[in-house]
Design an enzyme around this catalytic site. Structure first.
Site, mmCIF file in Angstrom:
data_model
loop_
_atom_site.group_PDB
_atom_site.id
_atom_site.type_symbol
_atom_site.label_atom_id
_atom_site.label_comp_id
_atom_site.label_asym_id
_atom_site.label_seq_id
_atom_site.Cartn_x
_atom_site.Cartn_y
_atom_site.Cartn_z
ATOM 1 N N SER A 136 -2.314 0.908 -4.798
ATOM 2 C CA SER A 136 -2.885 1.918 -3.919
ATOM 3 C C SER A 136 -4.307 2.279 -4.311
ATOM 4 O O SER A 136 -4.638 2.366 -5.495
ATOM 5 C CB SER A 136 -2.005 3.183 -3.973
ATOM 6 O OG SER A 136 -2.614 4.246 -3.277
ATOM 7 N N GLY A 137 -5.129 2.509 -3.282
ATOM 8 C CA GLY A 137 -6.449 3.085 -3.517
ATOM 9 C C GLY A 137 -6.355 4.564 -3.809
ATOM 10 O O GLY A 137 -7.358 5.207 -4.105
ATOM 11 N N ASN A 174 -8.989 -1.485 3.439
ATOM 12 C CA ASN A 174 -8.965 -1.880 2.029
ATOM 13 C C ASN A 174 -7.739 -2.732 1.680
ATOM 14 O O ASN A 174 -7.615 -3.206 0.548
ATOM 15 C CB ASN A 174 -9.031 -0.650 1.114
ATOM 16 C CG ASN A 174 -7.869 0.298 1.294
ATOM 17 O OD1 ASN A 174 -7.329 0.442 2.386
ATOM 18 N ND2 ASN A 174 -7.474 0.956 0.225
ATOM 19 N N ASP A 212 -0.339 5.071 0.839
ATOM 20 C CA ASP A 212 -0.644 6.086 1.849
ATOM 21 C C ASP A 212 -0.559 5.511 3.259
ATOM 22 O O ASP A 212 -1.147 4.457 3.554
ATOM 23 C CB ASP A 212 -2.040 6.659 1.614
ATOM 24 C CG ASP A 212 -2.142 7.386 0.284
ATOM 25 O OD1 ASP A 212 -2.054 8.618 0.273
ATOM 26 O OD2 ASP A 212 -2.295 6.706 -0.760
ATOM 27 N N LYS A 268 -6.899 -4.974 -5.096
ATOM 28 C CA LYS A 268 -5.581 -5.237 -4.505
ATOM 29 C C LYS A 268 -5.314 -6.740 -4.413
ATOM 30 O O LYS A 268 -4.231 -7.208 -4.772
ATOM 31 C CB LYS A 268 -5.488 -4.580 -3.123
ATOM 32 C CG LYS A 268 -5.419 -3.060 -3.173
ATOM 33 C CD LYS A 268 -5.087 -2.470 -1.806
ATOM 34 C CE LYS A 268 -4.864 -0.979 -1.905
ATOM 35 N NZ LYS A 268 -4.276 -0.408 -0.684
ATOM 36 N N ARG A 317 -14.993 12.117 -1.367
ATOM 37 C CA ARG A 317 -13.851 12.995 -1.098
ATOM 38 C C ARG A 317 -13.317 13.626 -2.377
ATOM 39 O O ARG A 317 -12.992 14.821 -2.406
ATOM 40 C CB ARG A 317 -12.750 12.194 -0.401
ATOM 41 C CG ARG A 317 -13.069 11.842 1.044
ATOM 42 C CD ARG A 317 -12.024 10.923 1.647
ATOM 43 N NE ARG A 317 -12.109 9.584 1.088
ATOM 44 C CZ ARG A 317 -11.158 8.670 1.171
ATOM 45 N NH1 ARG A 317 -10.002 8.969 1.755
ATOM 46 N NH2 ARG A 317 -11.325 7.467 0.667
ATOM 47 N N GLU A 334 -1.574 10.723 3.940
ATOM 48 C CA GLU A 334 -2.687 10.335 3.093
ATOM 49 C C GLU A 334 -2.809 11.419 2.023
ATOM 50 O O GLU A 334 -3.132 12.573 2.326
ATOM 51 C CB GLU A 334 -3.985 10.241 3.905
ATOM 52 C CG GLU A 334 -4.011 9.103 4.907
ATOM 53 C CD GLU A 334 -4.263 7.744 4.250
ATOM 54 O OE1 GLU A 334 -4.813 7.713 3.129
ATOM 55 O OE2 GLU A 334 -3.903 6.721 4.864
ATOM 56 N N ASP A 391 -2.010 -0.756 5.845
ATOM 57 C CA ASP A 391 -2.475 -0.254 7.142
ATOM 58 C C ASP A 391 -3.985 -0.129 7.247
ATOM 59 O O ASP A 391 -4.518 0.005 8.340
ATOM 60 C CB ASP A 391 -1.863 1.125 7.411
ATOM 61 C CG ASP A 391 -2.519 2.215 6.561
ATOM 62 O OD1 ASP A 391 -3.112 3.147 7.140
ATOM 63 O OD2 ASP A 391 -2.453 2.128 5.322
ATOM 64 N N ASP A 408 0.853 -1.173 0.000
ATOM 65 C CA ASP A 408 0.000 0.000 0.000
ATOM 66 C C ASP A 408 0.904 1.242 0.000
ATOM 67 O O ASP A 408 2.078 1.162 0.369
ATOM 68 C CB ASP A 408 -0.877 -0.047 1.256
ATOM 69 C CG ASP A 408 -1.700 1.200 1.437
ATOM 70 O OD1 ASP A 408 -2.368 1.613 0.479
ATOM 71 O OD2 ASP A 408 -1.672 1.771 2.549
#
Length: 298
Positions: free
Chosen positions: A178-179, A249, A91, A223, A134, A98, A246, A89
Site C-alpha cells: 500500500s501507498g 499507483n 485503500d 509496488k 497531504r 482512503e 484501483d 492494494d
C-alpha cells in the site's frame, strides 16, 4: 488453447440467469455447456481460441451485457490459472475507505485532502509529492486517533477475507502492498489474514505525527518491485501471479502480474487493466481463477 469466459455478478444482485448464459454461448459461438460456480452469481464457459482472441471476445461480451450488473472476463485456461502469489492494494480495494482522508476528517480537512487523493489516484498528479503534501497537513495528530479510526470507521471490502483465506488454503502467498501507512496496514493485514504487508512509514514523535514520511514511499515503482522480488523469492512463473488495485499507483503492479485486476477502479486504471470488476465483490478474483463457491474458505 482453450479460453475461459467468466461472468460474475454480485451476491446481493444475482444476474447470471439461464437466459444470460444462453446469450453468452451465442455471443461466444461455443458449444460448451456452462459451469456454474455459484448459483446466479458466477459461471464460466470454455471457448476454443488462443490468447490473441481473448480481448475481442471480452469486448463482445461486455457489449452484450452492458445494461446488466455483470462483469466479464476472457482469459487463458491451463495449469497457471490458479495463482500462487497475490498482491493487493489496501485503500479503496481491500478496505472501502482512503485512510488518509479519514485522518484528515478528524481535523476538518477531509474535502481538501480527498481532492488531492482523487487527483493522485486518477494519475493527474504525481503520487509521491501529493502524499507528502497531504501528510504535512496531519502534523501533531495524536497516534491514538489511528486506533480509533481502524476500530470505528474502517470497513473491509466484502469478499476480501474469503479471497485471501481461500488463496492461502490452496498454497498461495499473499501480500498487502500500500501507498498508505504501516500504522494501518499492520492491523488491517492481520484482520484479513495476509502473510505480509508493505507500506509507507509515517514520522512519529512523542505520540504524535510529525507531518513527514520516511523514505522510501511505497509508490508505483515499489509496488511493482515488490511483486518481482516475491515472485523471484518463491521461484514462480510470471503467469502464477495475481494483483488487484484501483489507483494510478497500482498500474505498474497490475501490468507486471500474470493477471492484473482493476477493482472498482479509476478510469485510467480500468482502461489499462486486463480485467475490470465493477459489480462483483472481491470473491470475483476467485471466480476468475475457476474456484467455485463451495471451495471458499473463511
Amino acid at each position: 488453447m482453450t479460453l475461459v469466459a467468466t461472468l460474475i455478478a454480485n451476491e446481493r444482485r444475482p444476474a447470471i440467469t439461464d437466459a444470460v448464459l444462453a446469450e453468452a454461448r451465442a455471443v461466444l459461438a461455443t458449444d460448451h455447456q456452462p459451469r456454474i460456480l455459484h448459483g446466479e452469481v458466477a459461471a464460466e464457459l470454455l471457448v476454443p481460441g488462443d490468447a490473441a482472441a481473448a480481448p475481442a471476445l471480452a469486448r463482445r461480451l461486455r457489449a452484450a451485457f452492458a445494461a446488466e450488473p455483470i462483469d466479464v472476463a476472457v482469459l487463458p485456461g491451463g495449469r497457471h490459472r490458479r495463482k500462487r502469489l497475490f498482491l493487493a492494494d489496501m485503500d479503496s480495494t481491500m478496505i472501502e475507505q482512503e485512510c488518509i482522508d479519514e485522518l484528515a476528517d478528524t481535523i476538518g480537512l477531509r474535502a481538501r485532502v480527498s481532492a488531492i487523493t482523487e487527483r493522485a489516484m486518477r494519475g493527474e498528479i504525481a503520487f509521491e509529492p501529493a502524499l507528502r503534501e497531504r501528510v504535512a497537513l496531519l502534523r501533531d495528530l495524536p497516534l491514538d486517533t489511528i486506533d480509533a479510526l481502524i476500530r470505528e470507521r474502517i470497513t473491509r471490502t466484502p469478499g476480501g477475507r474469503i479471497l485471501v483465506q481461500t488463496l492461502k488454503a490452496h498454497g498461495a502467498h499473499t501480500c498487502l502492498v500500500s501507498g498508505g501507512f504501516t500504522l494501518f496496514t499492520g492491523p488491517i493485514a492481520a484482520m484479513i489474514g495476509f502473510d505480509e504487508a508493505h507500506a509507507t512509514t509515517l514520522g512519529v514523535r512523542d505520540g504524535r505525527l510529525t507531518g513527514t514520511v520516511e523514505e522510501p514511499i511505497v509508490g508505483k515503482e515499489t509496488k511493482r518491485a515488490t511483486l518481482i522480488a516475491l515472485r523471484s523469492r518463491l521461484g514462480l512463473d510470471p503467469a502464477e501471479t495475481l494483483a488487484v488495485g484501483d489507483g494510478a499507483n497500482d498500474l505498474d503492479m497490475l501490468g507486471e502480474a500474470g493477471l492484473g485486476v482493476a477493482f472498482r477502479a479509476k478510469p485510467k486504471v480500468a482502461a489499462a487493466a486486463r480485467v475490470q470488476i465493477e459489480h462483483g465483490d472481491l470473491t470475483a478474483l476467485l471466480y476468475l481463477q475457476g474456484y467455485a463457491a463451495s471451495e471458499f474458505v473463511d
